[in-house]
Design a protein around this motif. Sequence first.
Motif: not given
Length: 152
Positions: A123-128
């Motif tokens: 999810m952090q990769a998606r947001l980034k």
Amino acid sequence: VAHRLVGEDCTLVMAGDGELKTRLQAHAELTGFDVRFPGFVGQAKLADLMFSADVILAPLSGCALVESALSGTPIVAYDVDWHRELIEDNVTGALVPFRDWEAMGIAAEWLLRNPAQARAMGMQARLKAIEQHSLEKLWKAEAECWEKVLKQ
């Protein structure tokens, strides 16, 4: 590293075609691992595969790394080209040394065995990816480049 997962419900799906496909299929048969080779798949099927995967291995992904990150699925990527701009080790995924397939396997196994942390990284990769690659941001960067070119 995959030997540690033998006997567990684990399947590797390798989408795409290329000159190595036949060798990889033969190697998979020799090892007895559950490896699927669907060949070339369209964008819709590829998106389905990314969203349904537990982990994405991205050794040399180019722009597909952004698409992988947008799926929210945890990623293991080689530290090559610009991958570290999107994948921050243990934050937005796992970043391993280039061509270190053992490290890639170890990182993938860790993500599979730690699904809560893996989901958080995905999810952090998606947001980034959304932050770095929004249409507005890309259009603005392109416009700035054209302005520089036209002023010369």
